[in-house]
Every structure is written in structure tokens, then in C-alpha cells.
Write a protein that holds these residues in place. Structure first.
Motif, PDB file in Angstrom:
ATOM      1  N   SER A 133      75.710  63.491 -22.764  1.00 16.71           N
ATOM      2  CA  SER A 133      76.891  62.904 -23.408  1.00 16.71           C
ATOM      3  C   SER A 133      77.252  61.550 -22.834  1.00 16.71           C
ATOM      4  O   SER A 133      78.220  60.934 -23.287  1.00 16.71           O
ATOM      5  N   GLU A 134      76.504  61.078 -21.839  1.00 18.18           N
ATOM      6  CA  GLU A 134      76.842  59.855 -21.105  1.00 18.18           C
ATOM      7  C   GLU A 134      78.308  59.905 -20.656  1.00 18.18           C
ATOM      8  O   GLU A 134      79.107  59.018 -20.945  1.00 18.18           O
ATOM      9  N   ALA A 135      78.620  60.967 -19.945  1.00 17.19           N
ATOM     10  CA  ALA A 135      80.000  61.192 -19.518  1.00 17.19           C
ATOM     11  C   ALA A 135      80.027  61.681 -18.087  1.00 17.19           C
ATOM     12  O   ALA A 135      79.000  62.072 -17.507  1.00 17.19           O
ATOM     13  N   ILE A 136      81.216  61.645 -17.508  1.00 16.43           N
ATOM     14  CA  ILE A 136      81.453  62.137 -16.156  1.00 16.43           C
ATOM     15  C   ILE A 136      82.746  62.933 -16.169  1.00 16.43           C
ATOM     16  O   ILE A 136      83.731  62.530 -16.805  1.00 16.43           O
ATOM     17  N   ILE A 137      82.755  64.055 -15.482  1.00 13.09           N
ATOM     18  CA  ILE A 137      83.995  64.803 -15.249  1.00 13.09           C
ATOM     19  C   ILE A 137      84.273  64.753 -13.757  1.00 13.09           C
ATOM     20  O   ILE A 137      83.387  65.014 -12.936  1.00 13.09           O
ATOM     21  N   ASN A 138      85.499  64.384 -13.404  1.00 14.58           N
ATOM     22  CA  ASN A 138      85.838  64.360 -11.978  1.00 14.58           C
ATOM     23  C   ASN A 138      87.218  64.953 -11.739  1.00 14.58           C
ATOM     24  O   ASN A 138      88.100  64.869 -12.583  1.00 14.58           O
ATOM     25  N   ARG A 139      87.334  65.561 -10.594  1.00 19.78           N
ATOM     26  CA  ARG A 139      88.637  66.025 -10.104  1.00 19.78           C
ATOM     27  C   ARG A 139      88.765  65.629  -8.629  1.00 19.78           C
ATOM     28  O   ARG A 139      89.089  66.442  -7.759  1.00 19.78           O
ATOM     29  N   MET A 140      88.461  64.362  -8.360  1.00 19.55           N
ATOM     30  CA  MET A 140      88.401  63.875  -6.987  1.00 19.55           C
ATOM     31  C   MET A 140      89.716  64.047  -6.250  1.00 19.55           C
ATOM     32  O   MET A 140      89.744  64.420  -5.075  1.00 19.55           O
ATOM     33  N   GLY A 302      83.656  58.172 -19.892  1.00 14.41           N
ATOM     34  CA  GLY A 302      82.367  57.859 -20.494  1.00 14.41           C
ATOM     35  C   GLY A 302      82.440  57.821 -22.006  1.00 14.41           C
ATOM     36  O   GLY A 302      83.511  57.659 -22.612  1.00 14.41           O
ATOM     37  N   ALA A 303      81.290  57.996 -22.649  1.00 14.86           N
ATOM     38  CA  ALA A 303      81.167  57.808 -24.090  1.00 14.86           C
ATOM     39  C   ALA A 303      82.141  58.628 -24.923  1.00 14.86           C
ATOM     40  O   ALA A 303      82.608  58.141 -25.962  1.00 14.86           O
ATOM     41  N   PRO A 304      82.493  59.863 -24.546  1.00 16.30           N
ATOM     42  CA  PRO A 304      83.458  60.600 -25.366  1.00 16.30           C
ATOM     43  C   PRO A 304      84.831  59.942 -25.464  1.00 16.30           C
ATOM     44  O   PRO A 304      85.634  60.292 -26.329  1.00 16.30           O
ATOM     45  N   LEU A 305      85.110  58.985 -24.585  1.00 18.32           N
ATOM     46  CA  LEU A 305      86.419  58.330 -24.560  1.00 18.32           C
ATOM     47  C   LEU A 305      86.430  56.997 -25.313  1.00 18.32           C
ATOM     48  O   LEU A 305      87.483  56.381 -25.472  1.00 18.32           O
TER      49      LEU A 305
END
Length: 369
Positions: A133-140, A302-305
Motif C-alpha cells: 500500500s506504500e504506507a506506514i503505521i506508527n504508534r511511536m 503514505g499513499a492511503p492519505l
């Protein structure tokens, strides 16, 4: 367009395609396999490597920056930006790589997010790549060394507001320390502002990260009014002649009604501009095997946004005269152009840089002005 201009444009396109292909097909696969695929460990290694590269002599860095095509620029909130694409907050939290960004063709860099107190952030693992998805999920959770540590690092390098010691303007993103209760948030932000105002060309107020409990409530009504008024007032106290510009970073998940209220509050407080947008709590746009990551807590970038962030920028431009930095889902030069067309004065990249490397920066720099 003259024949010479057409040839030059065609040459730039060929170079950009070659850089992109080399990064996507050779460098990126190798990078993503390092450290057993641990995205956060790889990111930290990259920042340290860029920090080491930042020690190269200034002429070498200027040559590298020229090769990546930084040109054009814009003046926003009284700041002269030599290029229109910058480093988004979160990529270089502690400013370790601050001396390298100009050499990669960026026109500015937003360091942080930093907090008044150093803090470890949320438990690991907390950074996930959604590659299809060319995306990143973070909860840093705003893991950082603290505002004082960043101030000391920039002081060591001779950085003062406006002096371009590192070749480009520097923004600094401020967040709330997790252990600070919401009723102490204003003083928490003020502490960081006092430590860093003389090092920052602008200050970004991060009240829209989804990874600090309660933080997004600071976008609401009276809380935002109190915070923005306090920060703008303190900036004037710290430098009466030329107070540091204050930008507010907003979430993509706000309703239009809530966003309009944010705009009205920021205008009344004397905020200098908006940054749109932060990561989203939504999970639309995840593809294939990436859907398994939808249950991971945190913000999606990323891309979903791409579409939503552009819609938010367009809404801001429609409703307010405040300048906007567009960020979120800028994965290609065409995405950046669409963001400019929506009214953004500048753009920032994070996920796009991770997935597409310096070729993305060069491609945006090659866009017509």
C-alpha cells in the motif's frame, strides 16, 4: 516551450526515472531486509548514517544539493525557503541528521516532534511498513531526547534562527510530554518553545498525533484557543521585534465543521500558518496482505492519505488566508503538484521519501513554478 527547454525537461525526466528505479529496485529492497526487517531499527540506522554524512565538508554537500535540483523556493510567513519540499516531522526526531538534509535537495527540514521532557515513547514494536500500500503505521508516541537535548545539539552546530547554518531553514515540531496532564499542556509546550525559539525558523505545534492519549482534544475549542494564544504571546515576549512564526498541525480526521473552528481560532490567535495533515486513524487504502495491519493501533501515513490530505488543504485555502504546508501521501512529483494546485505553498514528505528515496525530492524540485 523552446527546443532547448524541451530537451532539458526530457533530460531531467530520464535522470529522475533512473534515480527512482535504482532506489526502488536495488537500494530499497536491501534496506528493507536489514535488521531482520525491523522498520524502526532500520530507520534509526538510516538517521545515524545521514548524521555521519552530514559531517562532510560544506562544498561537498552543496554539490550534492545542486545535483538533486533544489531551486525555485517560496517566501512563507516571512521565511525564505530555497526549495518547496521539506522533511516532515517524525523523520528526524532529535535532529541527528539535520546537517544532511540540505545535501539531499530539501529546501527545509522540520525536526522533532520533541517534548519538554525526554521520553521513551510507546512499547515496541511500534512502526510497521504496509509495503503493498506504500504506507506506514506508527504508534511511536513522541519518543525523543527532549527539547533541551535538541537545543544543545543545534547550539553546538552554530544554529540560530535565520542564520542558515545548516544551509536551509529549520522548523521544530513541539508536542506534549505524555506524563503531563492535559491541564498542564500549555506550560509544557511553553517550556519547549522557550528552549528552542531562538534555534527555529518556525515552530510547529503538534496537537494532532493520535499516539499520545488525549492530545487531539487540544484541537478543540477553548483548549486550542488557550494554547495558541499562549504560544503566540510567548513568541512575542521572547522576540518582540521578530517573533518566531507558529504553525499548527491538524489531523486529517477532523470534520469540516471542526476544521473551520480550528481555522477561526488560529486566525484570532495570530498563528502564522497551518500544516495539513498528520497521520490518520482510518485504515482505508490498505491493500492485499497489508489489511492484516489494520488492527495495529497508531496513525496511518503514505499513499492511503494522498486524497484526504489534499482535500483538507483545499478546504483550508478556501476558508482562510493562512498559508499551508501540505503533507500526507505525497508519493510522487504529481502528488506534490496536485497539492500545490490545491493551494499549498510548501510540501513535506516522510513516507514518500522512505518508499521512493531522493528521486522523489529531485522530481518535486523539477516541477515548474
Amino acid at each position: 516551450m523552446s527546443a532547448a527547454e524541451q530537451a532539458r525537461t526530457k533530460g531531467q525526466e530520464l535522470v529522475n526515472r533512473g534515480l527512482l528505479a535504482g532506489y526502488q529496485q536495488v537500494l530499497r529492497p536491501g534496506l528493507f531486509r536489514l535488521r531482520g526487517g525491523d522498520a524502526e531499527a532500520i530507520h534509526e540506522d538510516m538517521i545515524r548514517a545521514l548524521g555521519a554524512a552530514g559531517r562532510l565538508p560544506a562544498p561537498a554537500q552543496r554539490l550534492a544539493g545542486a545535483a538533486l535540483g533544489r531551486r525555485g523556493g517560496a517566501t512563507v510567513a516571512g521565511i525564505q525557503f530555497p526549495g518547496r519540499v521539506g522533511v516532515a516531522a517524525g523523520l528526524d526526531k532529535n535532529g541527528i541528521a539535520a546537517r544532511a538534509w540540505a545535501g539531499l535537495g530539501f529546501g527545509f527540514a522540520e525536526l522533532g516532534t520533541v517534548t519538554a521532557q525526554a521520553q521513551p515513547g510507546n512499547p515496541k514494536p511500534r512502526l510497521f511498513r504496509a509495503k503493498q500500500s506504500e504506507a506506514i503505521i506508527n504508534r511511536m508516541g513522541f519518543n525523543n531526547e527532549g527539547a533541551q537535548a535538541l537545543a544543545s545539539r543545534l547550539e553546538e552546530w552554530g544554529v540560530q534562527r535565520g542564520n542558515r547554518a545548516l544551509g536551509i531553514p529549520l522548523g521544530i515540531s513541539l508536542g506534549k510530554t505524555k506524563v503531563t496532564p492535559l491541564d498542564g499542556a500549555v506550560e509544557d509546550y511553553l517550556t519547549s518553545l522557550r528552549l528552542l525559539a531562538d534555534k527555529a525558523d518556525y515552530v510547529a505545534v503538534n496537537i494532532s498525533s493520535p499516539n499520545t492519549p488525549g492530545l487531539r482534544s487540544l484541537q478543540d475549542g477553548d483548549a486550542l484557543r488557550e494554547l495558541t494564544k499562549a504560544l503566540v504571546t510567548e513568541a512575542r515576549v521572547l522576540n518582540e521585534v521578530s517573533p518566531v512564526p507558529i504553525f499548527v498541525k491538524v489531523a486529517p480526521d477532523l470534520t469540516w465543521e471542526a476544521l473551520d473552528e480550528v481555522l477561526e481560532t488560529c486566525e484570532q490567535a495570530g498563528v502564522s500558518g497551518l500544516i495539513a495533515t498528520n497521520t490518520t486513524l482510518g485504515r482505508d487504502g490498505l491493500k492485499g496482505s497489508d489489511v492484516r495491519l489494520a488492527a495495529e493501533a497508531g496513525g496511518l501515513s503514505g499513499a492511503p492519505l494522498t486524497v484526504r490530505s489534499r482535500e483538507v488543504v483545499a478546504r483550508i485555502v478556501e476558508r482562510s488566508a493562512l498559508p499551508v504546508m501540505g503533507v500526507g501521501g505525497i508519493m510522487t512529483p504529481a502528488d506534490a503538484q496536485a497539492m500545490f494546485d490545491a493551494g499549498a505553498r510548501l510540501v513535506q514528505v516522510y513516507s514518500g521519501f522512505i518508499y521512493n528515496g531522493p528521486a522523489l525530492v529531485r522530481g518535486i524540485n523539477s516541477l515548474p513554478h
